[in-house]
Design a protein around this motif. Sequence first.
Motif, PDB file in Angstrom:
ATOM      1  N   PRO A 188       2.201  21.535  29.704  1.00 37.09           N
ATOM      2  CA  PRO A 188       2.835  20.391  30.374  1.00 37.09           C
ATOM      3  C   PRO A 188       1.789  19.434  30.969  1.00 37.09           C
ATOM      4  O   PRO A 188       1.967  18.223  30.935  1.00 37.09           O
ATOM      5  CB  PRO A 188       3.699  21.035  31.457  1.00 37.09           C
ATOM      6  N   ALA A 189       0.704  19.966  31.494  1.00 38.00           N
ATOM      7  CA  ALA A 189      -0.345  19.116  32.071  1.00 38.00           C
ATOM      8  C   ALA A 189      -0.999  18.256  30.995  1.00 38.00           C
ATOM      9  O   ALA A 189      -1.276  17.070  31.220  1.00 38.00           O
ATOM     10  CB  ALA A 189      -1.390  19.973  32.784  1.00 38.00           C
ATOM     11  N   ASP A 190      -1.246  18.839  29.818  1.00 38.42           N
ATOM     12  CA  ASP A 190      -1.834  18.062  28.719  1.00 38.42           C
ATOM     13  C   ASP A 190      -0.870  16.981  28.244  1.00 38.42           C
ATOM     14  O   ASP A 190      -1.271  15.856  27.955  1.00 38.42           O
ATOM     15  CB  ASP A 190      -2.207  18.974  27.556  1.00 38.42           C
ATOM     16  N   ARG A 191       0.412  17.315  28.153  1.00 37.24           N
ATOM     17  CA  ARG A 191       1.410  16.320  27.741  1.00 37.24           C
ATOM     18  C   ARG A 191       1.474  15.164  28.745  1.00 37.24           C
ATOM     19  O   ARG A 191       1.542  14.001  28.359  1.00 37.24           O
ATOM     20  CB  ARG A 191       2.785  16.962  27.611  1.00 37.24           C
ATOM     21  N   GLN A 192       1.427  15.498  30.017  1.00 41.06           N
ATOM     22  CA  GLN A 192       1.462  14.468  31.058  1.00 41.06           C
ATOM     23  C   GLN A 192       0.225  13.578  30.974  1.00 41.06           C
ATOM     24  O   GLN A 192       0.318  12.358  31.074  1.00 41.06           O
ATOM     25  CB  GLN A 192       1.568  15.103  32.447  1.00 41.06           C
ATOM     26  N   ALA A 193      -0.937  14.180  30.777  1.00 42.26           N
ATOM     27  CA  ALA A 193      -2.182  13.401  30.678  1.00 42.26           C
ATOM     28  C   ALA A 193      -2.131  12.449  29.486  1.00 42.26           C
ATOM     29  O   ALA A 193      -2.521  11.279  29.596  1.00 42.26           O
ATOM     30  CB  ALA A 193      -3.383  14.344  30.567  1.00 42.26           C
ATOM     31  N   MET A 194      -1.633  12.921  28.351  1.00 40.79           N
ATOM     32  CA  MET A 194      -1.540  12.071  27.158  1.00 40.79           C
ATOM     33  C   MET A 194      -0.542  10.939  27.387  1.00 40.79           C
ATOM     34  O   MET A 194      -0.793   9.794  27.011  1.00 40.79           O
ATOM     35  CB  MET A 194      -1.137  12.897  25.948  1.00 40.79           C
ATOM     36  N   ALA A 195       0.592  11.233  28.012  1.00 42.09           N
ATOM     37  CA  ALA A 195       1.591  10.200  28.294  1.00 42.09           C
ATOM     38  C   ALA A 195       1.007   9.131  29.215  1.00 42.09           C
ATOM     39  O   ALA A 195       1.281   7.938  29.034  1.00 42.09           O
ATOM     40  CB  ALA A 195       2.837  10.828  28.917  1.00 42.09           C
ATOM     41  N   GLN A 233       0.842  -1.197   0.000  1.00 44.46           N
ATOM     42  CA  GLN A 233       0.000   0.000   0.000  1.00 44.46           C
ATOM     43  C   GLN A 233       0.880   1.252   0.000  1.00 44.46           C
ATOM     44  O   GLN A 233       0.979   1.953   1.003  1.00 44.46           O
ATOM     45  CB  GLN A 233      -0.915   0.027   1.221  1.00 44.46           C
ATOM     46  N   PRO A 234       1.493   1.555  -1.121  1.00 42.86           N
ATOM     47  CA  PRO A 234       2.427   2.683  -1.157  1.00 42.86           C
ATOM     48  C   PRO A 234       1.776   4.043  -0.913  1.00 42.86           C
ATOM     49  O   PRO A 234       2.471   5.003  -0.591  1.00 42.86           O
ATOM     50  CB  PRO A 234       3.032   2.602  -2.558  1.00 42.86           C
ATOM     51  N   ASP A 235       0.465   4.127  -1.034  1.00 45.35           N
ATOM     52  CA  ASP A 235      -0.203   5.415  -0.856  1.00 45.35           C
ATOM     53  C   ASP A 235      -0.808   5.596   0.540  1.00 45.35           C
ATOM     54  O   ASP A 235      -1.488   6.586   0.797  1.00 45.35           O
ATOM     55  CB  ASP A 235      -1.281   5.608  -1.920  1.00 45.35           C
ATOM     56  N   VAL A 236      -0.557   4.662   1.464  1.00 45.97           N
ATOM     57  CA  VAL A 236      -1.076   4.770   2.832  1.00 45.97           C
ATOM     58  C   VAL A 236       0.099   4.738   3.799  1.00 45.97           C
ATOM     59  O   VAL A 236       0.917   3.820   3.766  1.00 45.97           O
ATOM     60  CB  VAL A 236      -2.060   3.623   3.162  1.00 45.97           C
ATOM     61  N   GLY A 237       0.170   5.743   4.665  1.00 47.04           N
ATOM     62  CA  GLY A 237       1.250   5.815   5.636  1.00 47.04           C
ATOM     63  C   GLY A 237       0.734   5.765   7.064  1.00 47.04           C
ATOM     64  O   GLY A 237      -0.342   6.272   7.368  1.00 47.04           O
ATOM     65  N   VAL A 238       1.509   5.130   7.929  1.00 42.17           N
ATOM     66  CA  VAL A 238       1.243   5.115   9.360  1.00 42.17           C
ATOM     67  C   VAL A 238       2.304   6.010   9.995  1.00 42.17           C
ATOM     68  O   VAL A 238       3.496   5.725   9.906  1.00 42.17           O
ATOM     69  CB  VAL A 238       1.339   3.685   9.938  1.00 42.17           C
ATOM     70  N   VAL A 239       1.856   7.111  10.598  1.00 39.27           N
ATOM     71  CA  VAL A 239       2.775   8.066  11.194  1.00 39.27           C
ATOM     72  C   VAL A 239       2.911   7.764  12.677  1.00 39.27           C
ATOM     73  O   VAL A 239       1.919   7.742  13.410  1.00 39.27           O
ATOM     74  CB  VAL A 239       2.293   9.518  10.985  1.00 39.27           C
ATOM     75  N   LEU A 240       4.117   7.491  13.097  1.00 44.30           N
ATOM     76  CA  LEU A 240       4.424   7.243  14.503  1.00 44.30           C
ATOM     77  C   LEU A 240       4.844   8.587  15.083  1.00 44.30           C
ATOM     78  O   LEU A 240       5.906   9.107  14.760  1.00 44.30           O
ATOM     79  CB  LEU A 240       5.534   6.199  14.622  1.00 44.30           C
ATOM     80  N   GLU A 241       3.977   9.153  15.887  1.00 50.36           N
ATOM     81  CA  GLU A 241       4.187  10.515  16.367  1.00 50.36           C
ATOM     82  C   GLU A 241       4.322  10.555  17.881  1.00 50.36           C
ATOM     83  O   GLU A 241       3.893   9.640  18.570  1.00 50.36           O
ATOM     84  CB  GLU A 241       3.031  11.418  15.934  1.00 50.36           C
ATOM     85  N   PRO A 242       4.900  11.643  18.390  1.00 49.07           N
ATOM     86  CA  PRO A 242       4.983  11.770  19.845  1.00 49.07           C
ATOM     87  C   PRO A 242       3.586  11.940  20.434  1.00 49.07           C
ATOM     88  O   PRO A 242       2.686  12.451  19.765  1.00 49.07           O
ATOM     89  CB  PRO A 242       5.804  13.045  20.058  1.00 49.07           C
ATOM     90  N   PRO A 243       3.387  11.517  21.676  1.00 55.53           N
ATOM     91  CA  PRO A 243       2.097  11.781  22.318  1.00 55.53           C
ATOM     92  C   PRO A 243       1.860  13.291  22.362  1.00 55.53           C
ATOM     93  O   PRO A 243       2.757  14.045  22.733  1.00 55.53           O
ATOM     94  CB  PRO A 243       2.259  11.225  23.731  1.00 55.53           C
ATOM     95  N   LEU A 244       0.697  13.690  21.960  1.00 60.59           N
ATOM     96  CA  LEU A 244       0.316  15.107  21.909  1.00 60.59           C
ATOM     97  C   LEU A 244       1.359  15.909  21.142  1.00 60.59           C
ATOM     98  O   LEU A 244       2.075  16.741  21.696  1.00 60.59           O
ATOM     99  CB  LEU A 244       0.108  15.682  23.309  1.00 60.59           C
ATOM    100  N   ALA A 245       1.452  15.643  19.861  1.00 61.88           N
ATOM    101  CA  ALA A 245       2.437  16.286  18.990  1.00 61.88           C
ATOM    102  C   ALA A 245       2.016  17.715  18.668  1.00 61.88           C
ATOM    103  O   ALA A 245       1.710  18.057  17.537  1.00 61.88           O
ATOM    104  CB  ALA A 245       2.607  15.481  17.714  1.00 61.88           C
ATOM    105  N   ASP A 246       1.987  18.538  19.680  1.00 60.11           N
ATOM    106  CA  ASP A 246       1.598  19.936  19.532  1.00 60.11           C
ATOM    107  C   ASP A 246       2.581  20.780  20.335  1.00 60.11           C
ATOM    108  O   ASP A 246       2.575  20.725  21.568  1.00 60.11           O
ATOM    109  CB  ASP A 246       0.173  20.127  20.053  1.00 60.11           C
ATOM    110  N   PRO A 247       3.434  21.553  19.656  1.00 61.39           N
ATOM    111  CA  PRO A 247       4.431  22.343  20.385  1.00 61.39           C
ATOM    112  C   PRO A 247       3.818  23.294  21.414  1.00 61.39           C
ATOM    113  O   PRO A 247       4.466  23.657  22.383  1.00 61.39           O
ATOM    114  CB  PRO A 247       5.154  23.129  19.287  1.00 61.39           C
ATOM    115  N   GLY A 248       2.576  23.683  21.234  1.00 59.03           N
ATOM    116  CA  GLY A 248       1.936  24.611  22.149  1.00 59.03           C
ATOM    117  C   GLY A 248       1.178  23.958  23.288  1.00 59.03           C
ATOM    118  O   GLY A 248       0.549  24.639  24.104  1.00 59.03           O
ATOM    119  N   ALA A 249       1.221  22.632  23.383  1.00 61.28           N
ATOM    120  CA  ALA A 249       0.479  21.931  24.435  1.00 61.28           C
ATOM    121  C   ALA A 249       1.064  22.241  25.806  1.00 61.28           C
ATOM    122  O   ALA A 249       2.273  22.409  25.958  1.00 61.28           O
ATOM    123  CB  ALA A 249       0.507  20.431  24.190  1.00 61.28           C
TER     124      ALA A 249
END
Length: 138
Positions: free
Chosen positions: A67-74, A49-65
């Motif tokens: 610290p509490a939101d990052r901790q909750a997602m982790a 399936q060359p046209d479908v990608g699975v992106v492995l991203e950091p939990p809560l991949a939002d630079p503006g998140a």
Amino acid sequence: MDIKLSHCFIAVDDHDKALAFYRDVLGLEVRNDVSFQGMRWLTVGSPAQPDVGVVLEPPLADPGASPADRQAMAELLAKGLLRGVNFSTEDCDATFARIRDAGGEVLQEPTDQPYGVRDCAFRDPAGNMLRFAQSRTA
């Protein structure tokens, strides 16, 4: 309207462990490895399936998140409470054996489901549930 899936996203807490699992155990190919603002995104996919990608991203991949939101997602990720991905396979039992023998954390052995598939389930190194289904109607 003509729409197709392009990418799906899975949160991972250790990209190197995730890469070893998705590439070396599942056999997905690496398509992209990008770092930005202290975070990393790996895109993997099936050669079939060359046209479908699975992106492995950091939990809560939002630079503006916050610290509490990052901790909750982790914490949610650590508990295995985030959604995973379903894969299809031509041979559920062989797929199960390969992943189990490579040390995959088994959640469900191959089982015939009433909705027409034989499937099994594992957790990836970050705790996400992955299901592998073989159609019984084909």
